[in-house]
Design an enzyme around this catalytic site. Structure first.
Site, mmCIF file in Angstrom:
data_model
loop_
_atom_site.group_PDB
_atom_site.id
_atom_site.type_symbol
_atom_site.label_atom_id
_atom_site.label_comp_id
_atom_site.label_asym_id
_atom_site.label_seq_id
_atom_site.Cartn_x
_atom_site.Cartn_y
_atom_site.Cartn_z
ATOM 1 N NE ARG A 47 -4.104 1.845 2.269
ATOM 2 C CZ ARG A 47 -4.300 2.822 3.156
ATOM 3 N NH1 ARG A 47 -3.472 2.967 4.174
ATOM 4 N NH2 ARG A 47 -5.323 3.640 3.034
ATOM 5 C CB ILE A 73 -5.458 5.575 -0.956
ATOM 6 C CG1 ILE A 73 -5.336 4.046 -1.000
ATOM 7 C CG2 ILE A 73 -4.784 6.138 0.276
ATOM 8 C CD1 ILE A 73 -3.884 3.551 -1.049
ATOM 9 C CB SER A 74 -10.566 3.024 0.187
ATOM 10 O OG SER A 74 -11.422 3.694 -0.699
ATOM 11 C CD GLN A 75 -11.742 2.500 6.690
ATOM 12 O OE1 GLN A 75 -12.526 3.435 6.636
ATOM 13 N NE2 GLN A 75 -11.532 1.791 7.787
#
Length: 223
Positions: A47, A73-75
């Site tokens: 990530r 950016i999504s969790q």
């Protein structure tokens, strides 16, 4: 997994340890993620390589982070949750992602689906992510710089459609683009958002309301 990622090409050697991503996977398990393939994909994808170096020290925290252009950016939990829902579809040959962003969700999907189609409306993000995925070795993703607010009919039908931005209302234009047994997974709402799933069955469409979420808005047009 269908592809092998070139993790070393992204740099950030201190963040690439298997131990770092193993801790992420253990946290996802405590949050209810149980699909073995999804957990393996989350363990594989680095990530930290999808964000600015200044934020890389937060890469494996369970938070959304800015990626420029007013996007995030999504969790990790949300990425894993939506991917796990996607894996519940009848087939895993072709998935459409609306909102490529930095390509993190795209890469997770690419490890689990034969082909990923992904649409991004922001040209700067599209170009940067196209280059990043090429370096990383994600060769089964077909990126488009286009308005994805009504799906991508040219490559339909899909086994799964995932929308990574919140539509104000149900995106009905995308329903005909689903295969029988396919799933549309999407957040809906404005200030009060909810993750939902619609499955296409022989008898019609079945909608399931899932959980509260927080996404950037789904916007039309191309910039």
């Amino acid at each position: 997994m269908a592809i092998r990622l070139n993790i070393a090409a992204l740099g950030g050697a201190g963040m690439t340890s298997a131990r770092t991503r193993a801790r992420l996977v253990e946290r996802l398990k405590t949050q209810g993620i149980s699909h073995a393939g999804v957990l393996a994909a989350m363990a594989e994808v680095p990530r930290h390589g999808f964000m600015d170096e200044a934020l890389a020290h937060k890469a494996y925290d369970d938070v959304s982070l800015p990626i420029g252009f007013g996007q995030t950016i999504s969790q990790p939990y949300i990425v894993a949750r939506m991917t796990e829902l996607a894996m519940g579809a009848a087939r895993h040959d072709k998935v459409l992602e609306i909102g490529t962003g930095c390509g993190y969700q795209t890469t997770v999907l690419a490890l689990l689906f034969k082909t990923v189609y992904s649409v991004e409306r922001i040209g700067g993000l599209y170009k940067a992510t196209r280059d990043r995925l090429s370096v990383l070795g994600v060769h089964n993703a077909r990126l488009r710089h286009a308005d994805g607010s009504k799906g991508l009919a040219e490559a339909a039908p899909y086994d799964v459609i995932i929308i990574t931005a919140a539509a104000p209302i149900l995106p009905e234009d995308m329903l005909p683009q689903l295969q029988l047994g396919g799933r549309l997974i999407f957040p809906v709402g404005e200030t009060d958002q909810e993750l939902r799933q619609i499955e296409r069955t022989a008898g019609g469409f079945i909608e399931t309301r899932l959980e509260k979420v927080n996404f950037v808005p789904l916007l039309p047009g191309v910039v």
